[in-house]
Design a protein around this motif. Structure first.
Motif, PDB file in Angstrom:
ATOM      1  N   SER A 197      74.115 -12.995 -28.570  1.00  0.00           N
ATOM      2  CA  SER A 197      76.044 -12.935 -28.136  1.00  0.00           C
ATOM      3  C   SER A 197      76.507 -12.467 -29.750  1.00  0.00           C
ATOM      4  N   MET A 198      75.796 -12.527 -31.283  1.00  0.00           N
ATOM      5  CA  MET A 198      76.404 -12.561 -31.987  1.00  0.00           C
ATOM      6  C   MET A 198      75.327 -10.890 -32.639  1.00  0.00           C
ATOM      7  N   LEU A 199      74.688 -11.187 -31.515  1.00  0.00           N
ATOM      8  CA  LEU A 199      74.040  -9.378 -31.819  1.00  0.00           C
ATOM      9  C   LEU A 199      74.915  -8.224 -31.553  1.00  0.00           C
ATOM     10  N   ASP A 200      75.390  -8.925 -29.514  1.00  0.00           N
ATOM     11  CA  ASP A 200      76.107  -8.224 -28.799  1.00  0.00           C
ATOM     12  C   ASP A 200      77.088  -7.525 -28.986  1.00  0.00           C
ATOM     13  N   ASP A 201      77.951  -8.533 -29.414  1.00  0.00           N
ATOM     14  CA  ASP A 201      79.933  -8.665 -29.801  1.00  0.00           C
ATOM     15  C   ASP A 201      79.935  -9.918 -30.801  1.00  0.00           C
ATOM     16  N   GLU A 202      80.114  -9.488 -32.231  1.00  0.00           N
ATOM     17  CA  GLU A 202      80.805 -10.829 -32.944  1.00  0.00           C
ATOM     18  C   GLU A 202      81.272 -11.170 -32.617  1.00  0.00           C
ATOM     19  N   VAL A 203      82.827 -10.715 -32.257  1.00  0.00           N
ATOM     20  CA  VAL A 203      83.811 -10.890 -32.358  1.00  0.00           C
ATOM     21  C   VAL A 203      84.522 -11.976 -30.881  1.00  0.00           C
TER      22      VAL A 203
END
Lengths: 287, 372
Positions: free
Chosen positions: B217-223
């Motif tokens: 999930s951090m790889l895909d979209d950290e925000v």
């Protein structure tokens, strides 16, 4: 002592700026992290040595011929990565592979030994009470000239405008009728040539097939310090690193081993304080 | 007492069966691994005794080490998207801790390897801290700096680290006298295979657990993952720590297997190996880098250094061995470039995609038949 530092720092800074400008230009315009930058630098030195000390051409024409040759090698490297140019890691691996191929070819051609690089001009001048080789002074003058020319080229010429447009927004630039492919190629040509000239000016007294590593991580450090893709940032970063390096050489007895480490440490510290470099734009959430 | 043991064993067996036997791909991988383990016993003359400076088991041990190393990079880069280009830092720290502790305190390996891992993980937490602030290419370039800084420091303290020469004559994994050299080779092979099996299973489990999903999930979209209440700082550091743990394990094992450490363990090329292997194998899969490590190590150490060298030695095209080395490197790099350009997403991804396509086509056929 302080004058030494002042002058030698300026010389290192100027030639490093030349080295890093090519790297930052390619990243800024084409978003390519060109790991072959160090290899192009090395190739420049070899080409210069062959033309200047083996074929005995005059200084100017050997510099120009070597530069053009390396520029075209740069285009060949771009030809390799053209199909994967949008993906970060394949570009990284392929340009790295190109570096290793160039390194090994130079080992086959010249052997893994040191070859002497002749000074461009001989003689010593005294400036502010510091004795400097004229060769180094020429390096300073030549790199400042080239940086100035490049600056004018990018900010004033039509092609420079196209390059800036592509750097800002690739799709819109395409819509305006700019041939991005050609702009990329031109950028790589310029970048490779700058790397080659930097190689000829920095590498003293010997060249061997392993010298590509130091310029590669030096240009990383400088470019990251100033902000990726920012020309102004690279200039400032180059002078910071140049002075830091020379300061360490004068202040610490074991300085020669720490030279590279200090440059990198400066980069890490600056990045912790300013995550996108000194002049870098803050990373946007959405492009 | 016996009942407890049998029930425990039964439980273990049933979970093993449900995890391995019921999934065809895993069963295949498991059988291949068993074959890999049994292989040296079937023809010891070929695998263990071949002289002339190499033996095939040795190549496989190196492949095992690189596989652990590359997989450890994959969990950091492929799962969380933190493309570290300085992984040699952890590998080198693992190796050097083992070497320095042996040199000055003569500690045995089963003490030094855990200490090496501990040191490496703490360094990872220290290094991970500045890395939290930077993103994308900046992170890659910052991490690239750390092993080079450490190299500079190592050169300053030459009497501790041995400078350019490094430290040599470390103890072997199996104590020398009572065992023959061949038994030691077999032991090194099985020990490294065990390490690879355990670490790859652990890494794969982590990658597909709840933590692994958070990493992705951090790889895909950290925000977005931050907005969902995920403490990204904590998980980024965790990824660094896990990655450093396995990288230093590989480094420490390599140090004791080769019984020496050198400054080349911190070099740029050492940082790039796991990157090349992972990209070639398929990033973010954990099994990709392992396959990549095996392809590249066997290509390098067997196909090029043994098969091609022998063939060229008969033809007398190239006389001296050192003239051959650059050509090896060129062929090796060209193969890597061709692989990466042909399959930018990795070899294993390509194979898996092809298999899934076949499966889908087969199902469609079946549906058509039923309709008729």
């Amino acid at each position: 002592m302080i004058e030494d530092l002042l002058i030698y720092g300026a010389i290192s800074g100027a030639v490093y700026a030349l080295l890093a400008l090519g790297f930052t230009l390619v990243y800024g315009v084409a978003e390519i992290l060109n790991m072959a930058h160090g290899a192009l630098y090395m190739l420049g030195v070899y080409a210069f040595v062959i033309l200047f000390s083996f074929f005995h051409l005059d200084l100017l024409s050997s510099i120009i011929l070597a530069t053009i040759f390396v520029g075209f090698v740069g285009i060949a490297v771009y030809g390799l990565i053209r199909s994967v140019v949008d993906e970060v890691l394949p570009v990284l691996v392929v340009t790295l592979g190109a570096t290793l191929v160039i390194q090994q070819l130079s080992i086959i051609q010249f052997g893994a030994r040191d070859i002497r690089v002749p000074p461009m001009i001989s003689g010593i001048v005294t400036l502010l009470g510091v004795k400097i080789l004229q060769d180094r002074l020429l390096a300073l003058a030549l790199s400042l000239c080239l940086i100035f020319v490049l600056w004018i080229f990018i900010s004033r010429s039509k092609i420079g405008l196209a390059m800036r447009a592509v750097a800002q927004d690739r799709e819109v630039a395409m819509l305006m009728g700019i041939n991005t492919e050609r702009v990329y190629m031109l950028t790589i040509l310029i970048s490779g040539s700058l790397a080659a000239v930097a190689g000829m000016l920095i590498t003293r007294p010997v060249v061997n097939p392993n010298i590509w590593q130091t310029p590669l991580y030096m240009s990383f450090a400088i470019v990251v310090l100033g902000g990726l893709g920012s020309i102004k940032g690279s200039l400032v970063g180059a002078f910071i690193i140049g002075y830091a390096e020379n300061a360490v050489l004068y202040l610490v007895p074991e300085g020669q081993y720490l030279k590279g480490a200090v440059a990198l440490a400066v980069m890490v510290i600056v990045l912790v304080l300013r995550p996108a470099g000194i002049f870098g734009k803050r990373m946007e959430i959405e492009r | 007492m016996t009942e407890m043991v049998t029930s425990l064993l039964r439980r273990a067996y049933s979970s093993f069966a449900s995890h391995i036997f019921d999934v065809p791909a895993r069963l295949l991988a498991f059988l291949l691994f068993l074959l890999f383990l049994v292989m040296p016993l079937t023809n010891p003359g070929y695998f263990i005794y071949t002289g002339e400076g190499y033996y095939i088991l040795g190549i496989l041990v190196v492949a095992n080490i690189y596989a652990i190393y590359a997989a450890s990079w994959d969990i950091l880069a492929g799962r969380t998207g933190q493309l570290s280009l300085g992984h040699a830092l952890f590998y080198g720290i693992g190796a050097y801790t083992v070497a320095i502790l042996y040199k000055f305190y003569a500690l045995p390996l089963w003490v030094t390897i855990p200490i090496g891992i501990l040191v490496s993980v703490s360094v990872a937490l220290l290094v991970g801290f500045p890395c939290l602030r930077v993103k994308g290419p900046y992170l890659s370039l910052v991490t690239l700096a750390f092993p080079l800084i450490l190299t500079g420091i190592f050169f300053m303290f030459k009497d501790v680290t041995g400078g350019e020469l490094g430290i040599s004559s470390l103890p072997a994994i199996i104590p020398v006298p009572p065992y023959t050299i061949n038994q030691q080779r077999l032991a090194a092979f099985y020990f490294s295979s065990l390490l690879l099996a355990v670490s790859s299973v652990i890494l794969y489990k982590i990658a597909n657990s709840k933590i692994g999903i958070i990493f992705v999930s951090m790889l895909d979209d950290e925000v977005a993952s931050k907005a969902s209440g995920i403490n990204t700082t904590k998980y980024k550091l965790l990824a660094f720590a896990i990655s450093a743990l396995f990288a230093s394990l590989a480094g420490a094992f390599a140090a004791s297997y080769e019984s020496s450490v050198g400054i080349s363990m911190l070099a740029l090329t050492m940082s790039f190996y796991p990157v090349i292997m992972t990209i070639l194998g398929g990033i973010g899969t954990i099994y990709g880098p392992i396959i990549g490590a095996f392809i590249l190590t066997i290509l390098d150490r067997y196909v090029l250094k043994v098969v091609v060298s022998d063939a060229l030695a008969h033809t007398h095209i190239i006389e001296r061995a050192e003239d051959l080395a650059p050509w090896h490197m060129i062929i090796y790099t060209s193969v890597v470039i061709i692989f990466v350009l042909a399959w930018p997403r990795g070899v294993t991804r390509f194979v898996v995609d092809k298999l899934e396509d076949l499966e889908e086509a087969r199902e469609l056929e079946e549906i058509k038949k039923k309709k008729k």
